[in-house]
Design a protein around this motif. Structure first.
Motif, PDB file in Angstrom:
ATOM      1  N   THR A  44      40.757  41.942  33.354  1.00 58.53           N
ATOM      2  CA  THR A  44      40.524  40.698  32.618  1.00 58.53           C
ATOM      3  C   THR A  44      39.142  40.168  32.928  1.00 58.53           C
ATOM      4  OG1 THR A  44      41.417  39.385  34.450  1.00 58.53           O
ATOM      5  CG2 THR A  44      42.961  39.962  32.685  1.00 58.53           C
ATOM      6  N   TYR A  45      38.559  39.489  31.978  1.00 57.54           N
ATOM      7  CA  TYR A  45      37.447  38.587  32.277  1.00 57.54           C
ATOM      8  C   TYR A  45      38.087  37.346  32.900  1.00 57.54           C
ATOM      9  CZ  TYR A  45      33.177  35.854  31.511  1.00 57.54           C
ATOM     10  OH  TYR A  45      32.056  35.077  31.680  1.00 57.54           O
ATOM     11  N   PRO A  46      37.445  36.687  33.880  1.00 58.87           N
ATOM     12  CA  PRO A  46      38.069  35.540  34.531  1.00 58.87           C
ATOM     13  C   PRO A  46      38.603  34.500  33.546  1.00 58.87           C
ATOM     14  CG  PRO A  46      36.052  36.140  35.679  1.00 58.87           C
ATOM     15  CD  PRO A  46      36.115  37.003  34.452  1.00 58.87           C
ATOM     16  N   LYS A  47      39.755  33.944  33.895  1.00 58.04           N
ATOM     17  CA  LYS A  47      40.451  32.897  33.132  1.00 58.04           C
ATOM     18  C   LYS A  47      41.018  33.430  31.811  1.00 58.04           C
ATOM     19  CE  LYS A  47      40.646  29.928  35.215  1.00 58.04           C
ATOM     20  NZ  LYS A  47      41.459  29.817  36.464  1.00 58.04           N
ATOM     21  N   SER A  48      41.486  34.669  31.847  1.00 58.26           N
ATOM     22  CA  SER A  48      42.028  35.278  30.627  1.00 58.26           C
ATOM     23  C   SER A  48      43.466  35.750  30.781  1.00 58.26           C
ATOM     24  CB  SER A  48      41.153  36.466  30.204  1.00 58.26           C
ATOM     25  OG  SER A  48      39.842  36.067  29.928  1.00 58.26           O
ATOM     26  N   GLY A  49      44.136  35.324  31.851  1.00 57.12           N
ATOM     27  CA  GLY A  49      45.530  35.699  32.017  1.00 57.12           C
ATOM     28  C   GLY A  49      45.809  36.578  33.218  1.00 57.12           C
ATOM     29  N   THR A  50      44.900  36.594  34.191  1.00 57.01           N
ATOM     30  CA  THR A  50      45.080  37.439  35.372  1.00 57.01           C
ATOM     31  C   THR A  50      46.343  37.073  36.144  1.00 57.01           C
ATOM     32  OG1 THR A  50      42.674  37.186  35.548  1.00 57.01           O
ATOM     33  CG2 THR A  50      43.772  38.519  37.227  1.00 57.01           C
ATOM     34  N   THR A  51      46.521  35.796  36.433  1.00 56.30           N
ATOM     35  CA  THR A  51      47.689  35.356  37.196  1.00 56.30           C
ATOM     36  C   THR A  51      48.977  35.701  36.459  1.00 56.30           C
ATOM     37  OG1 THR A  51      46.369  33.539  38.097  1.00 56.30           O
ATOM     38  CG2 THR A  51      48.755  33.365  38.320  1.00 56.30           C
ATOM     39  N   MET A  99      47.441  46.554  40.284  1.00 56.11           N
ATOM     40  CA  MET A  99      46.316  45.806  40.816  1.00 56.11           C
ATOM     41  C   MET A  99      45.566  45.164  39.660  1.00 56.11           C
ATOM     42  SD  MET A  99      44.283  49.280  41.912  1.00 56.11           S
ATOM     43  CE  MET A  99      45.830  50.044  42.404  1.00 56.11           C
ATOM     44  N   VAL A 100      44.686  44.253  39.987  1.00 56.63           N
ATOM     45  CA  VAL A 100      43.886  43.586  38.956  1.00 56.63           C
ATOM     46  C   VAL A 100      42.414  43.706  39.308  1.00 56.63           C
ATOM     47  CG1 VAL A 100      45.649  41.945  38.192  1.00 56.63           C
ATOM     48  CG2 VAL A 100      44.162  41.351  40.117  1.00 56.63           C
ATOM     49  N   SER A 101      41.580  43.520  38.296  1.00 57.77           N
ATOM     50  CA  SER A 101      40.138  43.533  38.520  1.00 57.77           C
ATOM     51  C   SER A 101      39.446  42.775  37.393  1.00 57.77           C
ATOM     52  CB  SER A 101      39.600  44.967  38.581  1.00 57.77           C
ATOM     53  OG  SER A 101      38.185  44.970  38.740  1.00 57.77           O
ATOM     54  N   HIS A 102      38.327  42.153  37.750  1.00 54.05           N
ATOM     55  CA  HIS A 102      37.449  41.527  36.755  1.00 54.05           C
ATOM     56  C   HIS A 102      36.232  42.406  36.460  1.00 54.05           C
ATOM     57  CE1 HIS A 102      39.744  37.900  36.793  1.00 54.05           C
ATOM     58  NE2 HIS A 102      39.275  37.400  37.905  1.00 54.05           N
ATOM     59  N   MET A 103      36.182  43.593  37.024  1.00 53.79           N
ATOM     60  CA  MET A 103      34.982  44.416  36.915  1.00 53.79           C
ATOM     61  C   MET A 103      34.782  44.963  35.500  1.00 53.79           C
ATOM     62  SD  MET A 103      33.080  44.751  39.608  1.00 53.79           S
ATOM     63  CE  MET A 103      33.056  44.705  41.397  1.00 53.79           C
ATOM     64  N   PRO A 104      33.519  45.040  35.050  1.00 61.66           N
ATOM     65  CA  PRO A 104      33.243  45.743  33.796  1.00 61.66           C
ATOM     66  C   PRO A 104      33.444  47.244  33.992  1.00 61.66           C
ATOM     67  CG  PRO A 104      31.190  45.079  34.841  1.00 61.66           C
ATOM     68  CD  PRO A 104      32.294  44.475  35.655  1.00 61.66           C
TER      69      PRO A 104
END
Length: 290
Positions: A44-51, A99-104
């Motif tokens: 995800t890009y931050p604030k796009s539903g990660t949680t 797992m999650v990541s914000h990385m491109p």
């Protein structure tokens, strides 16, 4: 590789990361991370539903079992690959790991490109992403003050925010080399038909849940219930780090809140900037005609 930035941020490959949750050791761990073929990454890009994804993925991978979601903080049950907690908890997660990541895409570790690990990429209307990020910057002491909404919008469009430009992130993950390894969903689809999206995810993962188990997961993972789950709502974080009096971390969980923040002029400016960035990409979103 790593350049120390402002008081609150470090810079990594030209992107801003908060020092509160990233350091040189965690980023080196990320670069050397060994992905397994059965790993699942929610990007995800931050604030796009990660949680939300941290709430959804464990029961989907564990036959509907909600134990982990109710007993383990989200940052340990589905950790960020690039954050400081990853080296401490990743080896304790049972296989298949989520797992999650914000990385491109281009900054993923080498093992990602040689593995069969799957990706679920969640996109959200960037106007709502901006609003959510604006409020997050107000309540998180480890981030710079956002300034006015108009000032923060300019930073967002210029990519002078966490993890860079929204458009760059979205475009990077539309890489055809991923083939059938990636599933694209939107935050808005999850709001409108969470059950339908979870069924798509299960199909993508080659898994099944009974009707009763799926009902239970859908109910638990509603925004209303997630907001009251102390393992997910960041109420465990000390107030001096995240001040819920200024704004709750899980704020509204809706689509379209941007309409309460954007003037018509700012809307036109923002829309034109995003369209210009995406004009050669052929990427279309359900909110493009709003």
């Amino acid at each position: 590789m790593l350049i120390m930035g402002s008081f609150n941020y470090i810079h990594y490959h030209g992107l801003m990361f908060p020092k509160e949750s990233h350091n040189e050791k965690s980023l080196e761990y990320f670069e050397k991370f060994n992905l397994n073929d059965d790993d699942l990454i929610a990007i995800t890009y931050p604030k796009s539903g990660t949680t939300w994804m941290q709430e959804i993925l464990p029961p989907l991978l564990r036959g509907g079992d909600l134990t982990a979601v109710k007993t383990i903080p989200n940052w340990d049950r589905v950790p960020w690959m690039e954050e400081t907690r990853a080296p401490l908890v990743m080896d304790k997660i049972p296989s298949p790991r989520a797992m999650v990541s914000h990385m491109p895409y281009q900054l993923m570790p080498p093992s990602f490109f040689t593995s069969k690990a799957k990706v679920i990429y969640v996109t959200r209307n960037p106007k709502d992403v901006l609003v959510s990020s604006f409020h997050f910057h107000k309540m998180a002491s480890f981030l710079d003050e956002p300034g006015t909404f108009e000032e923060f919008t300019d930073k967002f469009l210029a990519g002078k925010v966490l993890f860079g430009k929204w458009t760059d992130h979205v475009k990077s993950w539309r890489n055809p080399d991923l083939g059938e390894r990636i599933l694209y969903v939107t935050y808005e689809e999850m709001i409108q038909d969470l059950r339908g999206v979870l069924k798509r995810m299960l199909n993508f993962l080659g898994r099944q849940l009974s009707t009763e188990a799926l009902d239970s997961v859908v109910n638990h993972c509603s925004f209303k219930n997630m907001k009251t789950n102390n393992m997910s709502n960041y109420s465990l974080v000390p107030e001096e780090i995240m001040d819920s009096k200024k704004s709750s971390f899980l704020r509204k969980g809706i689509s379209g809140d941007w309409k309460n923040h954007f003037s018509p002029e700012l809307d036109d400016k923002f829309t034109a900037a995003i369209q210009e960035e995406l004009k050669d990409s052929n990427i279309k979103f359900p909110w493009d005609d709003e």
